[in-house]
Design a protein around this motif. Structure first.
Motif, short mmCIF file in Angstrom:
data_model
loop_
_atom_site.label_atom_id
_atom_site.label_comp_id
_atom_site.label_asym_id
_atom_site.label_seq_id
_atom_site.Cartn_x
_atom_site.Cartn_y
_atom_site.Cartn_z
N ASP A 270 0.61 12.85 -2.65
CA ASP A 270 0.92 11.53 -3.22
C ASP A 270 2.37 11.47 -3.69
O ASP A 270 3.05 10.44 -3.53
CB ASP A 270 -0.01 11.23 -4.39
CG ASP A 270 -1.46 11.04 -3.98
OD1 ASP A 270 -1.70 10.38 -2.95
OD2 ASP A 270 -2.34 11.56 -4.66
N LYS A 274 5.57 8.76 -2.50
CA LYS A 274 6.01 7.94 -3.63
C LYS A 274 7.47 8.19 -4.00
O LYS A 274 8.04 7.47 -4.82
CB LYS A 274 5.13 8.19 -4.85
CG LYS A 274 3.73 7.60 -4.72
CD LYS A 274 2.91 7.90 -5.97
CE LYS A 274 1.52 7.28 -5.89
NZ LYS A 274 0.71 7.58 -7.09
N TYR A 294 -0.67 5.82 2.74
CA TYR A 294 0.69 5.30 2.67
C TYR A 294 1.18 4.97 4.08
O TYR A 294 2.05 5.65 4.63
CB TYR A 294 1.62 6.32 2.00
CG TYR A 294 1.14 6.78 0.64
CD1 TYR A 294 1.43 6.04 -0.50
CD2 TYR A 294 0.36 7.93 0.51
CE1 TYR A 294 0.97 6.45 -1.75
CE2 TYR A 294 -0.10 8.34 -0.73
CZ TYR A 294 0.20 7.60 -1.85
OH TYR A 294 -0.25 7.99 -3.09
#
Length: 429
Positions: A270, A274, A294
């Motif tokens: 993650d 990000k 994503y």
């Protein structure tokens, strides 16, 4: 009908030429099962195959709807019973079954469990049970193949494999003033110094799976080649220096706290998309996972950070093995051959299982372009030490590495303590 690379009739040709398991590198003795295999007689009957393939990723569907039906079509009258056992339960299930008579014929086994299964008598060495074993062994990348070695024998063949490479967020690197992804351990350290208190790398743990690539790439090692001792290797200067590098990066806050494991902090899968973590070191599963969560993020790859030992990553995956209890070893061997055939390997490649066969690399990359980076890394990737004591060894290493990261011991003290606990385990064989 799918093409089969090694039929029983081709094995009969080996026999006609006077070749045995010994002639093909398979060992000094030819067991009764090999004699039956070499007759060229048609296989028949039923075998059971235990595996931990997942349903969610389409692996079970590929096995049960494509691979097994095609194998059974090639061999009328043959039945393969596939039994899915959750990965977390597989080890105990096998140990328990070994005490009775309920083992399957063939197992898809986690690579780190093969030495233990061999030691407790679960397995029959494929290097002796298949007269054409060496032909298959020669197809494999050396790292995945070595996961099957224990006590001078090869107990299985790599069924699927994986390794880890550097996966990076180019925008996050540039935002932190780093023009390009670090290629070496020295460049990694320099990048950490440049960003000054910002993350440059994230690792999801401090076990051997995470730390060995740094140790190997720096020129260190965990044990001697025969996996008899760790003294002078794990606590040697190159290994300690690699751990010290990670400790230094952690102390500089260039590596986040997720390296200590547990549930704290943002997971690497993650944090990378990000933009929190410019680089991570992870496996091919990262790509489909990120694509789902994503979809706009485009991860890039680079080889494992290199050092005095080169660019060396760690081997993961599963091996395919045959049990001693199998009452139909000729059919079990033929099923193993089919599972390693291009047809079966491509079917599994479509659902995320990377082939360990060198000549399958082009086919794998055509299925998923991101496979290419991992296949290139597999040329130098190494297996974790093949020992029946691996679970205990890894637990000791992980705890000592954490103590170094927490500042409770120096890197040297931590590895000295690890060696003192690991060597008595390795001495047990």
């Amino acid at each position: 009908m799918m093409k089969k690379l090694f039929t029983l009739s081709s094995i009969a040709l080996l026999a006609a030429a006077g070749l045995t398991a010994c002639d093909t590198g398979g060992g000094s003795a030819q067991p009764a099962a090999v004699s039956a295999l070499a007759t060229g007689a048609a296989v028949s009957g039923e075998i059971t195959f235990w595996h931990a393939y997942s349903a969610g990723g389409g692996e079970i569907k590929a096995l049960e709807k494509t691979i097994i039906p095609n194998f059974e079509k090639l061999h009328p009258g043959v039945k393969v019973k596939a039994v899915q056992i959750p990965d977390k339960d597989m080890h105990q299930k096998l140990v328990t079954a070994a005490a009775g008579t309920s083992l399957p014929d063939v197992i898809r086994a986690d690579i780190v469990t093969v030495p233990e299964l061999a030691k407790i008598g679960v397995l029959t060495p494929l290097s002796e049970a298949m007269p054409d074993f060496q032909s298959w062994a020669d197809k494999m990348f050396s790292g995945p193949l070595a996961t099957n070695k224990y006590n001078g024998k090869l107990w299985g063949l790599p069924l699927d494999t994986n390794t880890k490479v550097v996966i990076y967020n180019d925008d996050a690197l540039k935002a932190n003033g780093v023009a390009s992804v670090p290629k070496t351990l020295d460049e990694l350290k320099a990048a950490a110094d440049k960003v000054g208190g910002k993350y440059i790398l994230a690792e999801g743990g401090s076990g051997a799976w995470q730390m060995l690539p740094y140790i190997w790439s720096n020129g260190g090692d965990m044990t001697d080649p025969d996996v008899k001792k760790s003294a002078g290797y794990l606590n040697g200067p190159k290994s300690v220096a690699a751990l010290q590098l990670i400790v230094d990066l952690y102390n500089k806050k260039a590596i986040p706290g997720v390296i200590l494991g547990g549930s704290g902090g943002t997971p690497t899968g993650d944090g990378l998309p990000k933009g929190m973590y410019p680089t991570i070191v992870d496996g091919p599963w990262t790509f489909p996972n990120m694509a789902t969560s994503y979809p706009k993020f485009q991860p890039k790859t680079s080889p494992m950070f290199s050092g005095d030992g080169g660019s060396v990553s760690v081997v993961g995956g599963e091996d395919i093995v045959m049990t001693q209890q199998s009452k139909n070893k000729e059919l079990a061997a033929e099923f193993i051959r089919y599972m390693l055939s291009p047809d079966a390997q491509k079917a599994m490649g479509q659902v995320g299982q990377l082939s360990a066969e060198k000549d399958m690399a082009e086919s794998m990359a055509s299925i998923q372009p991101y496979y290419a980076a991992f296949l290139e890394q597999l040329k130098t990737a190494k297996p974790r030490p093949a020992t029946p004591q691996w679970a205990k060894v890894d637990d000791i290493f992980t705890k000592q590495a954490q103590l170094a990261l927490q500042g409770k011991l120096s890197a040297q003290e931590a590895m000295d303590a690890a060696v003192a606990q690991i060597d008595p385990l390795l001495a047990q064989g």
